[in-house]
Motif scaffolding. Sequence first.
Motif: not given
Length: 454
Positions: A119-128, A258-260, A265-268, A314-324
């Motif tokens: 499911g998280r892979v599918t969410d990641t693909l949708a963000a891409f 790319a690692i998503v 979790m918290g930013a820190a 390259l690394v990112s978080v899913l929320d940022r990939l979905q937004e930008h």
Amino acid sequence: MAGTAARRYGSTTKTRAQVLEALGVVKIATASQIRMLMCPGTADAGTVRGGAKDLEAEGLVLSAGRTSRVEPDGRRITEKLWSLTPAGLEAAAVVLDRPVREMGGTAKAAAASGAKHAGRVTDTLAAFLQTPPEPTTPVLRKGAVPAPAPAPDERPPGLGPIGGWSTEVSLPVTGSLAAPGRGSLRADLVFAMPGGQLPLLFVEVDNGTESPAVLAEKINRYRRFFARTVTQGGRETVLWRTVWTTPAGRELPHPPVAIVFTKRMGAAAMETRMREVARLSEPAWKGRWTTCHTNPDGAPGDGYRDYQGTVPVLVSVLDRLQEHGPHGPTWWRYGHQNLQTLTDALDDPDDHRAYAVREQQRRAAADAARERQQEERAEERRRREAAAWPCPQCGRKVYPPGDEWSDGAEPGSWCAICQSRADRDAHEAQVRAEEQAELDRQARADGWRGWLGR
């Protein structure tokens, strides 16, 4: 959704093709996820759900179980998971225009655990993909009041189409493509579009269930896979190039990974996790520094970083990939400083190309300095020639005081050679006169004998 004589749930050919295409790539998904992948402009997931049910009636799709998710408002939603039957897998191959042998399995077994990772892979693909929404007019139920069509939301550019993506792709570190050996990989997502802006990209989806050490080891295994060669036609060739092609021109040393990170979790804490993975995998992505230019003043020299044999990570978080989206300021490239766009993150500003530009600039600056010096010397010569006068004695040019070639003479005076000769003659005459005077003095002192002695 009202039924029809042909289809009980009234789905269109387009909707059914979209369901087959999505499940042909991700293998297992909810109706909401298929909607996000294929038709986010529809009012809700009902259109996709109807298409899945009609395909289920035809024996192409089946209900693989259920999964649940928590909405932002705290509500827990339980949804049905859909996957393909073997016949559906063949039908999806036709829609995707792929050979059936490349379609993989149905992933039905993944539903047993709720398909959390899938499911998280599918969410990641949708963000891409960032599929642009196309508003549609849903089929109304009997007696329902038509609702106004939702305004389409604007999305950043995506990386697609979905047909360019594959999931659960085997990457044999040992063994063969058909039978991967121990230590091999299964890439969560692979994007392959030789004619596109990014020809090849491997994606790992991290749910936070693996330690940084395990994730770092995956990067090391990617490096080993990319470096693996096989004998083909009597020649050694890189294995991955026998599967995927890239366009001519400057190519990355290895395809990017790319690692998503999908766990919230918290930013820190997230930054700590990312940096720990970077530290543990540093040999796989950090190039070797080569100093080529040294400074005589002892300042640090210049050079370049050789990335041959390294993996761009390259690394990112899913929320940022979905937004930008994938082309926005989404990525931190290991070895770079800030978040960057995909294009900038894949560039190497400290490689040999950048060093060659700096070296060319240094050479141009040195050439310009030499040219200035030559011009200054030429101007000095012109100034000297204009200020010179002929020596009254020999005609040789004489230069004024203050000139680096000056003899120290005043305007109109003799040249240094003539003046030196005159000074020598005068000195010799003086010496002779002094010697004669001394002889005369001694003669007077000796009296008449002295004169006779002369």
